[in-house]
Motif scaffolding. Structure first.
Motif, PDB file in Angstrom:
ATOM      1  N   PRO A 185       0.828  -1.212   0.000  1.00  0.00           N
ATOM      2  CA  PRO A 185       0.000   0.000   0.000  1.00  0.00           C
ATOM      3  C   PRO A 185       0.862   1.262   0.000  1.00  0.00           C
ATOM      4  CG  PRO A 185      -0.708  -1.537   1.712  1.00  0.00           C
ATOM      5  CD  PRO A 185       0.611  -2.037   1.201  1.00  0.00           C
ATOM      6  N   LEU A 186       0.453   2.245  -0.772  1.00  0.00           N
ATOM      7  CA  LEU A 186       1.196   3.508  -0.834  1.00  0.00           C
ATOM      8  C   LEU A 186       1.305   4.139   0.546  1.00  0.00           C
ATOM      9  CD1 LEU A 186       2.541   5.820  -2.439  1.00  0.00           C
ATOM     10  CD2 LEU A 186       0.239   6.755  -2.815  1.00  0.00           C
ATOM     11  N   ASP A 187       0.285   3.969   1.381  1.00  0.00           N
ATOM     12  CA  ASP A 187       0.322   4.645   2.675  1.00  0.00           C
ATOM     13  C   ASP A 187       1.315   4.033   3.664  1.00  0.00           C
ATOM     14  OD1 ASP A 187      -1.097   2.402   3.565  1.00  0.00           O
ATOM     15  OD2 ASP A 187      -3.014   3.433   3.569  1.00  0.00           O
ATOM     16  N   LEU A 188       2.023   2.965   3.257  1.00  0.00           N
ATOM     17  CA  LEU A 188       3.153   2.515   4.067  1.00  0.00           C
ATOM     18  C   LEU A 188       4.322   3.492   3.968  1.00  0.00           C
ATOM     19  CD1 LEU A 188       3.552  -1.368   3.606  1.00  0.00           C
ATOM     20  CD2 LEU A 188       2.811  -0.133   5.628  1.00  0.00           C
ATOM     21  N   VAL A 189       4.370   4.220   2.860  1.00  0.00           N
ATOM     22  CA  VAL A 189       5.426   5.208   2.636  1.00  0.00           C
ATOM     23  C   VAL A 189       5.067   6.487   3.396  1.00  0.00           C
ATOM     24  CG1 VAL A 189       6.682   6.526   0.888  1.00  0.00           C
ATOM     25  CG2 VAL A 189       5.825   4.242   0.343  1.00  0.00           C
ATOM     26  N   PRO A 190       6.023   7.092   4.119  1.00  0.00           N
ATOM     27  CA  PRO A 190       5.719   8.341   4.837  1.00  0.00           C
ATOM     28  C   PRO A 190       5.116   9.399   3.915  1.00  0.00           C
ATOM     29  CG  PRO A 190       7.878   7.510   5.492  1.00  0.00           C
ATOM     30  CD  PRO A 190       7.410   6.644   4.351  1.00  0.00           C
ATOM     31  N   ASN A 191       4.224  10.207   4.460  1.00  0.00           N
ATOM     32  CA  ASN A 191       3.514  11.209   3.663  1.00  0.00           C
ATOM     33  C   ASN A 191       4.451  12.120   2.885  1.00  0.00           C
ATOM     34  OD1 ASN A 191       0.983  10.319   4.479  1.00  0.00           O
ATOM     35  ND2 ASN A 191       0.876  11.719   6.219  1.00  0.00           N
ATOM     36  N   ASN A 192       5.561  12.501   3.506  1.00  0.00           N
ATOM     37  CA  ASN A 192       6.453  13.448   2.853  1.00  0.00           C
ATOM     38  C   ASN A 192       7.234  12.847   1.684  1.00  0.00           C
ATOM     39  OD1 ASN A 192       7.925  11.919   4.800  1.00  0.00           O
ATOM     40  ND2 ASN A 192       9.624  13.356   4.649  1.00  0.00           N
ATOM     41  N   LEU A 193       7.158  11.525   1.512  1.00  0.00           N
ATOM     42  CA  LEU A 193       7.849  10.867   0.405  1.00  0.00           C
ATOM     43  C   LEU A 193       6.903  10.391  -0.691  1.00  0.00           C
ATOM     44  CD1 LEU A 193      10.426   8.625   2.332  1.00  0.00           C
ATOM     45  CD2 LEU A 193      10.688  10.987   1.571  1.00  0.00           C
ATOM     46  N   GLN A 194       5.614  10.406  -0.430  1.00  0.00           N
ATOM     47  CA  GLN A 194       4.671   9.775  -1.356  1.00  0.00           C
ATOM     48  C   GLN A 194       4.640  10.448  -2.727  1.00  0.00           C
ATOM     49  OE1 GLN A 194       0.775   9.138   0.340  1.00  0.00           O
ATOM     50  NE2 GLN A 194       1.597   8.034   2.129  1.00  0.00           N
ATOM     51  N   MET A 195       4.864  11.760  -2.786  1.00  0.00           N
ATOM     52  CA  MET A 195       4.835  12.439  -4.081  1.00  0.00           C
ATOM     53  C   MET A 195       5.954  11.951  -5.004  1.00  0.00           C
ATOM     54  SD  MET A 195       2.273  14.457  -4.333  1.00  0.00           S
ATOM     55  CE  MET A 195       2.769  15.542  -5.675  1.00  0.00           C
ATOM     56  N   ALA A 196       7.016  11.400  -4.424  1.00  0.00           N
ATOM     57  CA  ALA A 196       8.148  10.910  -5.222  1.00  0.00           C
ATOM     58  C   ALA A 196       7.923   9.498  -5.747  1.00  0.00           C
ATOM     59  CB  ALA A 196       9.434  10.956  -4.401  1.00  0.00           C
ATOM     60  N   VAL A 197       6.843   8.850  -5.305  1.00  0.00           N
ATOM     61  CA  VAL A 197       6.581   7.465  -5.699  1.00  0.00           C
ATOM     62  C   VAL A 197       5.820   7.476  -7.019  1.00  0.00           C
ATOM     63  CG1 VAL A 197       5.522   5.275  -5.052  1.00  0.00           C
ATOM     64  CG2 VAL A 197       6.549   6.736  -3.292  1.00  0.00           C
ATOM     65  N   LYS A 198       6.539   7.245  -8.097  1.00  0.00           N
ATOM     66  CA  LYS A 198       5.948   7.251  -9.436  1.00  0.00           C
ATOM     67  C   LYS A 198       6.737   6.278 -10.308  1.00  0.00           C
ATOM     68  CE  LYS A 198       6.674  11.592  -9.467  1.00  0.00           C
ATOM     69  NZ  LYS A 198       6.720  13.044  -9.806  1.00  0.00           N
ATOM     70  N   PRO A 199       6.157   5.812 -11.406  1.00  0.00           N
ATOM     71  CA  PRO A 199       6.858   4.849 -12.258  1.00  0.00           C
ATOM     72  C   PRO A 199       8.258   5.331 -12.642  1.00  0.00           C
ATOM     73  CG  PRO A 199       4.587   5.059 -12.952  1.00  0.00           C
ATOM     74  CD  PRO A 199       4.791   6.107 -11.898  1.00  0.00           C
ATOM     75  N   GLY A 200       9.236   4.440 -12.456  1.00  0.00           N
ATOM     76  CA  GLY A 200      10.615   4.756 -12.777  1.00  0.00           C
ATOM     77  C   GLY A 200      11.420   5.303 -11.619  1.00  0.00           C
ATOM     78  N   GLN A 214       6.817 -14.081  -1.925  1.00  0.00           N
ATOM     79  CA  GLN A 214       6.511 -12.662  -1.876  1.00  0.00           C
ATOM     80  C   GLN A 214       5.463 -12.353  -0.815  1.00  0.00           C
ATOM     81  OE1 GLN A 214       3.775 -10.652  -2.822  1.00  0.00           O
ATOM     82  NE2 GLN A 214       2.394 -12.105  -3.788  1.00  0.00           N
ATOM     83  N   GLU A 215       4.596 -13.311  -0.500  1.00  0.00           N
ATOM     84  CA  GLU A 215       3.582 -13.076   0.528  1.00  0.00           C
ATOM     85  C   GLU A 215       4.195 -12.823   1.898  1.00  0.00           C
ATOM     86  OE1 GLU A 215       1.686 -15.579  -2.678  1.00  0.00           O
ATOM     87  OE2 GLU A 215       3.550 -15.660  -1.527  1.00  0.00           O
ATOM     88  N   ASP A 216       5.420 -13.279   2.114  1.00  0.00           N
ATOM     89  CA  ASP A 216       6.067 -13.126   3.416  1.00  0.00           C
ATOM     90  C   ASP A 216       6.918 -11.864   3.522  1.00  0.00           C
ATOM     91  OD1 ASP A 216       5.023 -15.500   4.476  1.00  0.00           O
ATOM     92  OD2 ASP A 216       6.594 -16.697   3.531  1.00  0.00           O
ATOM     93  N   LEU A 217       7.042 -11.108   2.445  1.00  0.00           N
ATOM     94  CA  LEU A 217       7.864  -9.902   2.466  1.00  0.00           C
ATOM     95  C   LEU A 217       7.193  -8.790   3.270  1.00  0.00           C
ATOM     96  CD1 LEU A 217       8.927  -9.772  -1.285  1.00  0.00           C
ATOM     97  CD2 LEU A 217      10.447 -10.268   0.643  1.00  0.00           C
ATOM     98  N   TYR A 218       8.012  -8.013   3.961  1.00  0.00           N
ATOM     99  CA  TYR A 218       7.523  -6.793   4.589  1.00  0.00           C
ATOM    100  C   TYR A 218       8.405  -5.625   4.171  1.00  0.00           C
ATOM    101  CZ  TYR A 218      11.154  -7.545   8.202  1.00  0.00           C
ATOM    102  OH  TYR A 218      12.342  -7.749   8.862  1.00  0.00           O
ATOM    103  N   PHE A 219       7.875  -4.410   4.307  1.00  0.00           N
ATOM    104  CA  PHE A 219       8.570  -3.182   3.919  1.00  0.00           C
ATOM    105  C   PHE A 219       8.496  -2.206   5.089  1.00  0.00           C
ATOM    106  CE2 PHE A 219       7.234  -5.301   0.138  1.00  0.00           C
ATOM    107  CZ  PHE A 219       8.197  -5.027  -0.829  1.00  0.00           C
ATOM    108  N   ASP A 220       9.640  -1.629   5.458  1.00  0.00           N
ATOM    109  CA  ASP A 220       9.689  -0.767   6.631  1.00  0.00           C
ATOM    110  C   ASP A 220      10.764   0.304   6.425  1.00  0.00           C
ATOM    111  OD1 ASP A 220       8.982   0.079   9.172  1.00  0.00           O
ATOM    112  OD2 ASP A 220      10.290  -1.343  10.207  1.00  0.00           O
ATOM    113  N   LYS A 221      10.611   1.438   7.083  1.00  0.00           N
ATOM    114  CA  LYS A 221      11.629   2.497   7.125  1.00  0.00           C
ATOM    115  C   LYS A 221      12.044   2.954   5.720  1.00  0.00           C
ATOM    116  CE  LYS A 221      13.352   0.945  11.611  1.00  0.00           C
ATOM    117  NZ  LYS A 221      14.523   0.474  12.396  1.00  0.00           N
ATOM    118  N   PHE A 222      11.067   3.491   5.004  1.00  0.00           N
ATOM    119  CA  PHE A 222      11.316   3.972   3.643  1.00  0.00           C
ATOM    120  C   PHE A 222      12.181   5.231   3.648  1.00  0.00           C
ATOM    121  CE2 PHE A 222       7.609   1.340   2.937  1.00  0.00           C
ATOM    122  CZ  PHE A 222       7.813   0.823   1.670  1.00  0.00           C
TER     123      PHE A 222
END
Length: 240
Positions: A185-200, A214-222
């Motif tokens: 989910p995009l909202d895992l990324v901090p609000n101040n970084l979300q605008m930079a999340v785009k293709p490429g 892949q079901e066991d992967l987690y994402f933290d500390k972007f």
């Protein structure tokens, strides 16, 4: 051996189907533990810590979808297990919807879900017992298995797609698998970084890249990569 490893451990069971609560209680007893089935309505999310303290709960088993039978609980089991983790209690999640929920309701909390049982394929006593012990080691002893250890990982964003009211970020990680897209989910990324999340674009996060699935992967500390990280990553992501 089974009766020794969980001997006298009080294990709460949150499950909205009474027949499944009974089955899980039997499995816990056969493993030497003391089942504490929680009849509905279950405690509110912010009341779980107090409930577990009052009941002297040492481990937790929780179904993921807790609202299929009336109003048992207004939250996902993944949220409850993550709450247990934060309070130092090892918990395991049981789900029959792993594939459907992996990129959304599970990924949000996967960092704090130390063990997961897939139903029906993994739903048997020995696997349940092993998962409980693994969760306990990770949470109380801070000793996760290798597939749960985070590594600083760089990824490239392939696309961002709508999923109901949510947006899912699809990324590729050569450090994990250069051929498979993984979503979160995009909202895992901090609000101040979300605008930079785009293709490429590229991101860095802590990811358990030793996970086999892949079901066991987690994402933290972007974070966003600096120029040196981008230059070093070019050999990973620039494909002919």
């Amino acid at each position: 051996m089974a009766a020794v490893t969980l001997s006298n451990r009080r294990i709460a069971i949150l499950e909205d189907y009474p027949s499944n609560r009974d089955r899980l209680s039997s499995m816990v007893k056969l493993s030497g533990g003391v089942p504490v089935p929680v009849n509905g309505p279950a405690p509110k999310l912010n009341e779980l810590k107090g409930f577990f303290t009052d009941q002297n709960i040492q481990m937790v088993i929780c179904d993921h979808h807790l609202s299929e039978r009336g109003d048992y609980a207004p939250y996902y089991g993944a949220q409850a297990i993550a709450e247990c983790y934060r309070h130092g209690i090892g918990g395991i999640l049981i789900t029959a919807f792993e594939k459907d929920d992996a990129e959304l309701s599970l990924r949000r909390f996967r960092r704090h879900i130390p063990a997961l049982i897939r139903s029906p394929e993994d739903f048997e006593r020995n696997k349940l017992q092993a998962a409980l012990l693994q969760a306990d080691r990770e949470v109380r002893e801070h000793s996760p298995p290798i597939e749960r250890i985070p590594h600083r990982t760089i990824m490239t964003v392939r696309h961002v797609e709508p999923r109901g009211p949510n947006r899912i970020v699809k990324v590729m990680m050569s450090q994990w698998d250069a051929a498979e897209e993984v979503g979160f989910p995009l909202d895992l990324v901090p609000n101040n970084l979300q605008m930079a999340v785009k293709p490429g674009s590229m991101l860095i996060a802590e990811v358990n890249i030793e996970a086999a699935r892949q079901e066991d992967l987690y994402f933290d500390k972007f974070e966003l990569p600096n120029s040196d990280a981008l230059q070093n990553a070019k050999t990973l992501f620039d494909r002919p």
